[in-house]
Design a protein around this motif. Structure first.
Motif, PDB file in Angstrom:
ATOM      1  N   ARG A   1       0.540  -0.877  -0.146  1.00 11.49           N
ATOM      2  CA  ARG A   1      -0.083   0.362   0.015  1.00 11.49           C
ATOM      3  C   ARG A   1       0.711   1.369  -0.079  1.00 11.49           C
ATOM      4  O   ARG A   1       1.878   1.012   0.338  1.00 11.49           O
ATOM      5  CB  ARG A   1      -1.382   0.114   1.485  1.00 11.49           C
ATOM      6  CG  ARG A   1      -1.869  -1.010   1.392  1.00 11.49           C
ATOM      7  CD  ARG A   1      -3.051  -0.730   2.297  1.00 11.49           C
ATOM      8  NE  ARG A   1      -2.543  -1.605   3.727  1.00 11.49           N
ATOM      9  CZ  ARG A   1      -2.609  -1.011   4.672  1.00 11.49           C
ATOM     10  NH1 ARG A   1      -4.217  -0.153   5.047  1.00 11.49           N
ATOM     11  NH2 ARG A   1      -2.301  -1.449   5.954  1.00 11.49           N
ATOM     12  N   ARG A   2       0.093   2.427  -0.139  1.00 15.65           N
ATOM     13  CA  ARG A   2       1.821   3.631  -0.453  1.00 15.65           C
ATOM     14  C   ARG A   2       0.441   4.777   0.852  1.00 15.65           C
ATOM     15  O   ARG A   2       0.722   5.237   0.902  1.00 15.65           O
ATOM     16  CB  ARG A   2       0.654   4.608  -1.590  1.00 15.65           C
ATOM     17  CG  ARG A   2       1.340   3.777  -3.159  1.00 15.65           C
ATOM     18  CD  ARG A   2       0.955   4.432  -4.160  1.00 15.65           C
ATOM     19  NE  ARG A   2       1.970   5.506  -4.065  1.00 15.65           N
ATOM     20  CZ  ARG A   2       1.895   6.950  -4.554  1.00 15.65           C
ATOM     21  NH1 ARG A   2       0.961   6.393  -6.205  1.00 15.65           N
ATOM     22  NH2 ARG A   2       2.937   7.629  -4.861  1.00 15.65           N
ATOM     23  N   GLU A   3       0.400   3.599   1.943  1.00 20.29           N
ATOM     24  CA  GLU A   3       0.438   4.030   3.661  1.00 20.29           C
ATOM     25  C   GLU A   3       1.145   4.119   4.373  1.00 20.29           C
ATOM     26  O   GLU A   3       1.871   2.727   4.539  1.00 20.29           O
ATOM     27  CB  GLU A   3      -0.937   3.095   3.232  1.00 20.29           C
ATOM     28  CG  GLU A   3      -1.997   4.567   4.752  1.00 20.29           C
ATOM     29  CD  GLU A   3      -2.777   4.080   5.350  1.00 20.29           C
ATOM     30  OE1 GLU A   3      -3.237   3.444   6.560  1.00 20.29           O
ATOM     31  OE2 GLU A   3      -4.013   3.766   4.434  1.00 20.29           O
ATOM     32  N   TRP A   4       1.056   4.933   5.282  1.00 18.77           N
ATOM     33  CA  TRP A   4       2.804   5.185   5.611  1.00 18.77           C
ATOM     34  C   TRP A   4       2.492   5.258   7.208  1.00 18.77           C
ATOM     35  O   TRP A   4       1.022   5.746   7.616  1.00 18.77           O
ATOM     36  CB  TRP A   4       3.433   6.562   5.718  1.00 18.77           C
ATOM     37  CG  TRP A   4       4.606   6.252   4.163  1.00 18.77           C
ATOM     38  CD1 TRP A   4       4.277   6.930   2.855  1.00 18.77           C
ATOM     39  CD2 TRP A   4       5.707   6.068   4.862  1.00 18.77           C
ATOM     40  NE1 TRP A   4       5.084   6.471   2.395  1.00 18.77           N
ATOM     41  CE2 TRP A   4       6.152   6.763   2.715  1.00 18.77           C
ATOM     42  CE3 TRP A   4       7.129   6.077   5.505  1.00 18.77           C
ATOM     43  CZ2 TRP A   4       7.754   5.882   2.358  1.00 18.77           C
ATOM     44  CZ3 TRP A   4       7.924   5.684   4.513  1.00 18.77           C
ATOM     45  CH2 TRP A   4       8.443   5.774   3.123  1.00 18.77           C
ATOM     46  N   GLU A   5       2.900   4.722   8.250  1.00 21.88           N
ATOM     47  CA  GLU A   5       2.158   5.433  10.060  1.00 21.88           C
ATOM     48  C   GLU A   5       3.554   5.484  10.343  1.00 21.88           C
ATOM     49  O   GLU A   5       4.864   4.959  10.299  1.00 21.88           O
ATOM     50  CB  GLU A   5       0.946   3.934  10.452  1.00 21.88           C
ATOM     51  CG  GLU A   5       1.844   2.781  10.065  1.00 21.88           C
ATOM     52  CD  GLU A   5       0.632   1.888  10.372  1.00 21.88           C
ATOM     53  OE1 GLU A   5      -0.963   2.093  10.734  1.00 21.88           O
ATOM     54  OE2 GLU A   5       1.221   0.379  11.309  1.00 21.88           O
ATOM     55  N   ILE A   6       3.279   5.351  11.504  1.00 25.07           N
ATOM     56  CA  ILE A   6       4.483   5.482  13.296  1.00 25.07           C
ATOM     57  C   ILE A   6       3.996   4.355  13.758  1.00 25.07           C
ATOM     58  O   ILE A   6       2.817   3.584  14.073  1.00 25.07           O
ATOM     59  CB  ILE A   6       4.110   6.389  13.976  1.00 25.07           C
ATOM     60  CG1 ILE A   6       4.281   7.953  12.768  1.00 25.07           C
ATOM     61  CG2 ILE A   6       5.334   6.436  14.890  1.00 25.07           C
ATOM     62  CD1 ILE A   6       3.796   9.093  14.038  1.00 25.07           C
ATOM     63  N   ASP A   7       5.000   3.619  13.751  1.00 29.53           N
ATOM     64  CA  ASP A   7       5.348   2.225  14.249  1.00 29.53           C
ATOM     65  C   ASP A   7       6.163   2.351  15.707  1.00 29.53           C
ATOM     66  O   ASP A   7       6.008   1.747  16.754  1.00 29.53           O
ATOM     67  CB  ASP A   7       5.752   1.295  13.607  1.00 29.53           C
ATOM     68  CG  ASP A   7       7.526   1.072  12.873  1.00 29.53           C
ATOM     69  OD1 ASP A   7       7.534   2.355  13.437  1.00 29.53           O
ATOM     70  OD2 ASP A   7       7.785   0.966  12.668  1.00 29.53           O
TER      71      ASP A   7
END
Length: 428
Positions: free
Chosen positions: A124-130
């Motif tokens: 996916r072209r989605e980012w998140e803080i992990d």
């Protein structure tokens, strides 16, 4: 960025150059925009705040980021150049999440957030803080970093990001921007919330804050100064260039001026009062009272040693002024000016009195702005002496101060406007 690529700590993105597909730089990363989500779901990274060469800040969605690699961000060829405006549901990573005090869920221990890592979700072209990089122990300060174990934990292992932060520190934010020029750090402060701006200003040392204040719009200057303790406000004013400090003092109520002046060193307070006695937009009102002044028996070596002072602006270091004692403004009789290039051409033991330029007429303290600008344009000067009727050197006007007063009053806040909302970064 390809799926499965390693996580990126956000501190590594501060100031990173942003390029279009053709390899042309379009700006630099100044912050990251995230949206907090309910429950324990990690925040979604919405995009980057990018500062263009014109100092306009725009929003770059992560859907238009094609790669983050080798200290650079690559984008698609089209950017929306509308000015970035933060929405109520959005949080700025550098401005609002770093330095927060959060709680480890497992132990209930309070920790300080030093950094955050982001990653791209697979397929996916989605980012998140992990993950969150935190330090245990008490808060540090601007002058002493807190001691304690540092560790990286999953986002779900901490709580407290959604709460309104009280007394948020600024240590990690300042470390992120420590290499910025004062004008660029001023731009960062200008775009923070008033609460966060006050916290960062309180954490800066006096000299750094003085340099930054000189680059801020007047309203920001007054706001920040008003939130400092009066003793510290006086110290910061003393660290500013005298003409800039006098301008700022002149915007305050008379009783506030007097309180701050009474807390300054007598010599600095006397300089402030002298500068404030002149009309705005005159040579006396624009000048600094701290040019390089040498006695006639000083040598070229002495002059070059003074010019090397790293705290001097390039304009003030461009020439020295030769005067009879006393050699602090207002001086004894002004004899002339020696330009930096002339100093470089003469042997070190040469007396400065033998190479002065005494033909150039100095400025009168009551000279108005058009006359000063004409002087600089006619003689290709970057600084000019200001001399009174008795022949004493009062100070020097530099070209940057002339420009400050010739530009519109709100020039620090005015951004470059384009006719089109959408532009192609490849120039099309």
């Amino acid at each position: 960025m390809a799926a499965g690529a390693p996580r990126i700590f956000v501190s590594h993105l501060s100031g990173v150059a942003v390029f279009d597909p053709a390899g042309d730089q379009v700006g630099r990363v100044r912050d990251l925009v995230v949206m907090l989500r309910v429950g324990q779901r990690p925040p979604r990274l919405l995009g980057l705040v990018v500062e263009l060469a014109t100092r306009r800040r725009i929003f770059l969605p992560m859907t238009r980021v094609t790669a983050i690699q080798a200290g650079q961000v690559i984008t698609t060829g089209v950017l929306n150049v509308r000015r970035f405006e933060q929405r109520p549901t959005e949080r700025l990573v550098f401005g609002e999440l770093l330095d927060r005090r959060v709680t480890l869920t497992e132990t209930g221990e309070e920790v300080t957030v030093l950094d955050l890592s982001v990653h791209q979700l697979p397929a996916r072209r989605e980012w998140e803080i992990d993950r969150v990089f935190v330090r245990k122990g008490r808060k540090g300060s601007a002058f002493r970093r807190a001691k304690g174990e540092a560790l990286t934990v999953e986002w779900t292992a901490v709580t407290g990001f959604s709460l309104e932060e009280q007394g948020q520190g600024a240590e990690s934010l300042l470390a992120t921007f420590e290499q910025l020029r004062p004008a660029d750090l001023a731009n960062v402060l200008h775009h923070l919330s008033p609460k966060r701006r006050a916290e960062v200003a309180a954490a800066l040392d006096d000299d750094r804050l003085a340099d930054v204040l000189e680059e801020l719009p007047e309203d920001d200057q007054i706001e920040i100064l008003g939130k400092l303790k009066q003793e510290r406000a006086a110290d910061v004013l003393e660290a500013m260039d005298p003409d800039d400090a006098a301008d700022l003092l002149g915007e305050l109520p008379t009783d506030e001026q007097e309180r701050l002046l009474s807390l300054m060193q007598p010599g600095d307070a006397a300089d402030m009062r002298r500068l404030m006695s002149y009309e705005d937009r005159t040579a006396g009102g624009l000048m600094t009272t701290e040019p390089i002044v040498l006695r006639p028996d000083a040598t070229v070596a002495d002059a070059l040693a003074r010019v090397r002072n790293r705290d001097l602006s390039p304009a003030l270091a461009a020439q020295v002024y030769v005067c009879r004692p006393p050699d602090e403004t207002p001086t004894g009789k002004y004899l002339g000016t020696v330009h930096f290039q002339r100093l470089l051409r003469e042997p070190p033991p040469t007396l400065v009195s033998s190479i002065v330029d005494s033909d150039l007429q100095p400025l009168d303290p009551d000279a108005n702005l058009p006359a000063i600008a004409g002087f600089f344009a006619t003689y290709d000067m970057v600084a000019a002496p200001v001399v009174d009727e008795a022949g004493s050197l009062l100070g020097a006007v530099t070209v940057d101060d002339v420009l400050d007063h010739m530009l519109p009053e709100d020039w620090r806040e005015t951004e470059f406007h384009l006719d089109e909302e959408e532009v192609a970064t490849d120039g099309s």
